[in-house]
Design an enzyme around this catalytic site. Structure first.
Site, PDB file in Angstrom:
ATOM      1  N   ASP A 299      76.126  38.695  61.169  1.00 14.54           N
ATOM      2  CA  ASP A 299      75.508  39.669  62.470  1.00 14.54           C
ATOM      3  C   ASP A 299      74.016  38.974  62.128  1.00 14.54           C
ATOM      4  O   ASP A 299      73.857  38.405  60.621  1.00 14.54           O
ATOM      5  CB  ASP A 299      74.727  41.321  61.263  1.00 14.54           C
ATOM      6  CG  ASP A 299      75.584  42.352  62.254  1.00 14.54           C
ATOM      7  OD1 ASP A 299      75.813  42.039  63.461  1.00 14.54           O
ATOM      8  OD2 ASP A 299      76.276  43.270  61.734  1.00 14.54           O
ATOM      9  N   LYS A 387      47.711  46.827  70.989  1.00 14.57           N
ATOM     10  CA  LYS A 387      48.325  45.933  70.759  1.00 14.57           C
ATOM     11  C   LYS A 387      50.397  45.936  71.274  1.00 14.57           C
ATOM     12  O   LYS A 387      50.110  47.544  70.816  1.00 14.57           O
ATOM     13  CB  LYS A 387      48.688  45.709  68.870  1.00 14.57           C
ATOM     14  CG  LYS A 387      49.704  44.390  68.783  1.00 14.57           C
ATOM     15  CD  LYS A 387      50.083  44.863  66.801  1.00 14.57           C
ATOM     16  CE  LYS A 387      50.785  46.036  66.673  1.00 14.57           C
ATOM     17  NZ  LYS A 387      51.492  45.871  65.545  1.00 14.57           N
TER      18      LYS A 387
END
Lengths: 671, 599
Positions: A299, A387
């Site tokens: 992973d 943001k």
């Protein structure tokens, strides 16, 4: 408990092992090892021969003694290997104190019951300071738990309901807060119980390769029994008397006692070495499979990259200084508790922006991230700092951003990073480069794996562009982008169809099917119960890079077996040269030149060979327990190296060894 | 060890190397039911008719059990056929010498021996067999047993090369194609070549010639009823008999000798086998006969490489065989060239080495090379008497056989025997690369190890068991020509030769009596069929396996390291088993000869 490697001849282990070596003489135990069983029968017959009228009684008694030693040494090797596990099991058992549990009855009230009365699906409540009474799943609440009993790691871990951190293990202690746990294992079948029985080797079954090897050794033993039995009548024809002790001595020297005596110790030690690295293998089969792995599924998050992305660069828009951008970025991230948000604050510090606390800005109104706006930020003194992802910021600003901004966004994306834009209502201030940080040293480790012939595949939910960039940086061979759990399973099946063996590591419930399908499935101890049950190994440290060590240990186990088998068979040459001339010398003195080692007398020659045969088992116990060193230098180079050491060396060493023993035997006037 | 001999050895090796690839490529076509050869125009129609007559569907393939059963059935029926022919020889045509029928035990021994490609002969061909027996009862088997061997090797190679497959070929198709496309065409040319060298091929009765110098021999005195007369001491009374004429053998020899060599059968037309001037007329015929023994076996290694798509593996197996061959021939040649120290002490023929039992026409080198070649392969034809070799010189042929005749070996049998060692080498050493053992991507597990070791167990048990029995039994010792270690060698050689399906003999043994005929016959059957069944099981098991793709971690089965490993395995696992027995026989004899003792 700690899992340090005990020194090879720790008296705490060697002492009981000596006792066990005698206990293991029971025929029912011996029959499982055909080579040593034949040796035992030989020892008994030779011992019986001492009492027959003969003028060679001294030598026969010594041969008998050393044959017994051969059997005992082999039993000792096994007992030492088991002893190391037993010591660890003892430490584990100490933690399994008899605890009580607060079981929640059907009417919602709690009652105090013994932990051993709990059954699957019972629900208990565990409060601060209490020991969790059994394996289970947190269904309500969150708590810090001390799992050092199992992992040896003293730092407490958080266990909470839902998600991938809901599993708790019986025998661990809750340090703070209170949780409700649904029990998932009946008493005696919990993780700790399984762990104890595994390290004790109580349920140890022979692995497929061990079975095949045992057949080889048994067949060789049978062949040499034919050889020895045929020798007796041929001796009668040749007017030569071959006494029973001499024939038995030859037989025991020829059958592969070295590997026969050490085979099970090698297997036990392999599992033990895994345990020293805090990996619990559910079966020896899994360790063996680890040596055979062809493909490694990793992973991305947590294994190849550090868990989270980090802000590494501010790219200001034209007319904006880095300082201004950093300041705005910090303001917009103050309330952002995600690791990414924190990393923006940390990066801003580097530009001399003072760390601000939320309470310093009482007028500020913080905007949390929402799925609709996909932005976060703050409204401060009438300015809206925001943001967020590029397209949502574009929408927020409402006007076309500068070409430099668009270029910067593309550049970051192409490099495998995530661009975050910072803006006020008036204009876009710049781009924050959020980067996946690849762990240090990985390309070297993957290179090692490639040298072993193992392919590494990175699995990630990222898009292909990002995945490719990270794969390149980390040095993996291949990647699977935009992967869903079922894609992982499909990939494993596809590779297995092609005859490859797959290893993977996982922790989440959605990893469980893939863990079960993989040939080596390592579940992290922090993972869910489902993941732990699906895999065939558990990594107590929950360290995803552990797979590499697991594979090396698997390979080491197989190499050790092969090396000692080769050594054992190669030894026969020298033993022939010691014993055959000795047997024929009386009738055919002309055969003297065949005594190439110039052994002192027929008696000393046979005795020396038998002594060598017994001592070599003791000498090789450390190697069997430690394992032959594995180097990722490619199959041919390993083969050449090991053939030279254990094959050619196996032919030469006993010549030297037997000669040396003969010198000592002669000097001590033993034969 | 003269220069000219070295040159001949080099030439022999060069020719074997050169024919390996072309013949191997031809084998690829022959052993493929759909293969194309340049003989198709001629043979294809005959092949089709044969299938129709046999009721065989050439498209069909079988699993290993079916394949093995077909082979066993074919062998049993053809063995019975030969047994019957030999028992009824007296009533059958083409018997100008009016030879009698063979005894039941000799018929059994001979039928079994020829069916199994052993061709052990407890009889003298020219004084026992009619032309019909030679041409039909025996020669049929020379072809069939060779074809069976090649078919079995092909089946094993298919098992190795295929994956996740159930079938390993069609026995009948293999048998027919090998005979029609490979053995018959080559033998046709080969026989004509042999005739050109002076070998006979006719149906004439034997020629009788008056001796220039009549000579006298001692024979046992017989009474009126033909019974031997015993003297007072219980021993037969010997009388002088003057021999004045000689009977010279005739018959269809070349046609039988061609397949005897090419098919590694080795059963001689005459008792003297390839030492007889008719059966081996010239140095050239001697040379080509040796080449023909190795030809198919060597080419089969190329077939192995081609089929497994790993030519390096084929050559690695070839190299291991070659190294063992070279070592054997050098030891044997050296031992014979060095000669007998007893002769040396008497000042006899020092320069020539040990010429006892050798044809002057062939000399030391060609006898040593022939002996090595014929025992490396399971041929068993001889051009010198192995019985008369020196202790060490005679040990080489014996050890060659006891290794399982895997040094090129009998056609087919050599390859499948060597592949058993390959499987064992891979299993033992394969672990040392850190993976569970794999052979060409196939996992070698408990089953494969079991069947592979069964063959070694059978070989050791039969050779050592029968020798041990014979060495302490009356019948065993009664057949010996020599005492002491040499006598043991005679027995050991006989049971090795029969179990190994070689058929050559340490000629001293008198084997045509019920006990030896029967035990040697049994050893022959055990050595052939108890080996083949496990090997076919191995083929079946390997065919079913999945293949793990190659990687940098895969065990290499080609190259120098593997060749060395394979040689080591053959010597350590194969040869060591026989070392104690060899020590009591040829080794002790060698050392005693050095001290001037003979037996």
């Amino acid at each position: 408990m700690t899992h340090k490697a005990p020194s090879l001849f720790d008296w705490n282990i060697a002492g009981p092992a000596i006792v066990d070596a005698f206990k293991k003489l029971h025929p029912r135990a011996m029959i499982k090892n055909p080579v040593m069983f034949v040796t035992l029968v030989g020892a008994i017959l030779t011992t019986a021969d001492i009492f027959l009228p003969t003028h060679e009684r001294g030598v026969i008694a010594q041969i008998a003694l050393w044959l017994w030693f051969t059997v005992l040494f082999a039993n000792f090797a096994e007992a030492v290997a088991e002893g190391r596990g037993k010591a660890q099991a003892k430490a584990l058992r100490k933690t399994r104190t008899h605890s009580t549990a607060h079981k929640i009855r059907g009417d919602g009230k709690t009652e105090e019951v013994g932990a051993d009365t709990l059954r699957k699906a019972d629900v208990v409540v565990v409060r601060t300071g209490e020991i969790i009474p059994g394996d289970g799943e947190v269904i309500e609440g969150a708590a810090t738990v001390d799992e050092s009993a199992i992992t040896g790691e003293s730092a407490p871990v958080v266990r909470e309901s839902g998600g991938d951190r809901s599993a708790v293990t019986g025998g661990t202690r809750v340090l703070s807060d209170e949780i409700k746990v649904r029990i998932t294992a009946d008493p005696g079948h919990g993780f700790l119980d399984r762990m104890i029985s595994l390290v004790e080797g109580a349920k140890r079954q022979k692995t497929p390769n061990e079975i095949a090897l045992t057949i080889l050794l048994a067949a060789l033993t049978l062949i040499f029994m034919f050889v020895i039995m045929a020798l007796k009548p041929m001796g009668i024809y040749s007017a030569t008397v071959f006494s029973v002790p001499v024939l038995i001595a030859l037989l025991v020297c020829l059958i592969p006692t070295t590997i026969g005596g050490l085979l099970s110790a090698i297997g036990i030690a392999g599992m033990d070495r895994l345990l020293q690295r805090n990996v619990l293998a559910m079966s020896g089969r899994a360790v063996e499979a680890a040596g055979d792995v062809d493909v490694l599924l990793l992973d991305k998050t947590g294994t190849i990259t550090l868990g989270n992305r980090q802000a590494t660069e501010f790219m200001p828009a034209p007319g904006v200084t880095e300082q201004e951008l950093a300041d705005a970025a910090q303001l917009s991230s103050l309330a952002d508790e995600t690791p990414e948000g924190r990393s923006v604050v940390v990066l801003a510090k580097k530009f001399g922006i003072r760390a601000r606390e939320i309470h310093e800005l009482p007028h500020a109104q913080f905007i949390k991230f929402s799925a609709q706006t996909r932005m976060s930020g703050v409204d401060l003194d009438g300015v809206q700092y925001r943001k967020g992802a590029a397209d949502s910021i574009y929408k927020f600003v409402g006007s076309q951003p500068a070409a430099e901004i668009i270029q910067a966004v593309e550049k970051v994306a192409r490099a495998g990073g995530t661009p975050l834009l910072v803006a006020t209502k008036a204009k876009v201030l710049g781009v924050i480069y959020l980067k996946d940080i690849v762990k240090g040293g990985l390309p070297e480790r993957f290179k090692r794996l490639r040298a072993m012939g193992i392919k590494t595949v990175m699995i990630t939910g990222d898009n292909k562009l990002t995945a490719a960039a990270i794969a390149l940086e980390a040095g993996v061979d291949d990647f699977l982008a935009e992967a869903k759990p079922e894609d992982k399973l499909a990939l494993i099946r596809k590779e297995q169809q092609g005859g490859r063996m797959i290893a993977m590591i996982g922790d989440g419930t959605n990893d469980a099917p893939a863990l079960a399908q993989a040939d080596v499935g390592v579940a992290m101890n922090t993972g869910t119960q489902a993941a732990k049950e699906a895999g065939n190994m558990v990594d107590l440290d929950s360290n995803p890079t552990k797979l590499l060590e697991i594979i090396e240990i698997g390979k080491q186990l197989l190499i050790t077996r092969g090396a000692l088998t080769t050594f054992s068979i190669a030894n026969d040459v020298a033993k022939y040269f010691a014993i055959i001339p000795a047997m024929l010398m009386a009738t055919f003195p002309a055969i003297a030149p065949l005594n190439v080692m110039h052994l002192h007398s027929p008696g000393s020659a046979i005795l020396s060979a038998v002594i060598f045969n017994a001592l070599i088992i003791i000498i090789l116990i450390p190697l069997a327990l430690r394992g032959v060193k594995f180097q990722p230098i490619g199959a041919l180079a390993i083969l050449q190296r090991n053939l030279l050491i254990y094959g050619v060396g196996g032919v030469i060493i006993p010549f030297l060894g037997i000669k040396a023993i003969d010198v000592i035997v002669t000097a001590l006037n033993l034969a | 060890m003269r220069n000219l001999d070295w040159l001949q050895l080099a030439l022999f090796i060069a020719i074997i190397v050169l024919i390996t690839k072309p013949l191997g490529l031809y084998l690829v076509q022959v052993l493929d039911a759909k293969g194309k050869t340049w003989l198709d125009w001629l043979v294809k129609p005959v092949e089709r008719v044969t299938y129709r007559l046999l009721g065989v569907n050439p498209e069909e393939e079988h699993d290993w059990k079916h394949f093995t059963l077909a082979m066993l059935l074919f062998s049993a029926v053809s063995a019975l056929f030969t047994y019957a022919m030999l028992r009824w020889q007296a009533w059958l045509p083409l018997n100008p010498q009016k030879f009698d029928a063979l005894s039941p035990h000799l018929s059994f021994n001979t039928a079994v021996s020829f069916t199994t490609n052993t061709n052990w002969q407890s009889y003298g061909g020219e004084s026992t067999m009619s032309y019909l027996s030679q041409m039909v009862a025996l020669t049929i088997h020379n072809f069939a047993s060779a074809a069976v061997g090649i078919a079995l090797a092909a089946a094993l190679v298919r098992g190795i090369a295929r994956h996740t497959a159930k079938t390993i070929g069609n026995f009948w198709v293999d048998l027919v194609r090998i005979t029609y496309y490979l053995l018959l065409p080559i033998c046709f040319v080969f026989a004509i070549f042999l005739v050109s060298q002076g070998m006979i091929q006719n149906f004439k009765p034997y020629t009788t010639a008056k001796l220039m110098e009549p000579f006298t021999v001692q024979v046992p005195k017989v009474d009126d009823k033909g019974q031997a007369v015993n003297g007072a001491d219980g021993k037969p009374v010997m009388v002088d008999q003057v021999i004045t004429e000689q009977s010279i053998v005739q018959g269809p020899m070349a046609s039988q000798v061609a397949i005897k060599m090419l098919g590694t059968n080795g059963g001689g037309y005459t008792n003297a086998n390839a030492a007889h001037p008719f059966e081996n007329p010239t140095p050239l015929s001697n040379f080509i006969q040796m080449i023909s023994i190795f030809a198919i076996a060597s080419a089969l290694t190329y077939y192995l490489g081609r089929m497994t798509q790993n030519q390096g593996h084929g050559w690695a197996v070839w190299s291991a065989m070659f190294a063992l061959f070279l070592a054997g021939v050098l030891v044997c040649w050296w031992a014979e060239a060095k000669g007998n120290p007893i002769h040396h002490n008497l000042g006899v023929a020092v320069a020539d080495g040990n010429m006892e039992g050798k044809e002057v026409r062939f000399g030391i080198f060609n006898s040593a090379l022939f002996a090595t070649v014929t025992t490396d392969a399971s041929c068993g034809a001889v051009n010198a008497m192995h019985d008369s070799f020196t202790g060490l010189g005679g040990m080489v042929p014996m050890l060659n056989i006891e290794l399982g005749e895997v040094v090129f070996g009998g056609v087919g049998a050599g390859l499948y025997g060597m592949l058993v060692f390959v499987v064992l080498a891979v299993f033992i050493a394969g672990l040392m690369v850190g993976r569970t053992p794999e052979y060409l991507g196939k996992k070698i597990g408990a089953y494969e190890v079991k069947v592979a070791l069964l063959t070694l167990l059978v070989l050791a048990a039969s050779i050592l068991g029968f020798t041990a029995w014979a060495s302490v039994s009356k019948w065993g010792v009664a057949g010996l020509n020599n005492a002491g270690p040499h006598g043991l060698s005679e027995m050991l050689y006989a049971f090795s030769s029969c179990t190994g399906n070689n058929g050559s003999a340490f000629a001293g043994l008198t084997a045509n009596e019920p006990w030896y005929d029967t035990t040697l016959g049994l050893a022959t059957l055990i050595g052939r069929f108890l080996m083949i069944v496990p090997i076919m099981a191995l083929a079946g098991a390997l065919a079913q396996k999945k293949v793990v793709p190659q990687s940098a971690g895969t065990f290499p089965v080609s190259g120098f390291t593997f060749t060395a490993l394979l040689i080591g395995t053959v010597l350590l696992v194969g040869a060591l088993t026989f070392l104690p027995a060899l020590a009591l026989g040829p080794v002790v004899e060698h050392f005693l000869t050095l001290q001037g003792k003979l037996f």
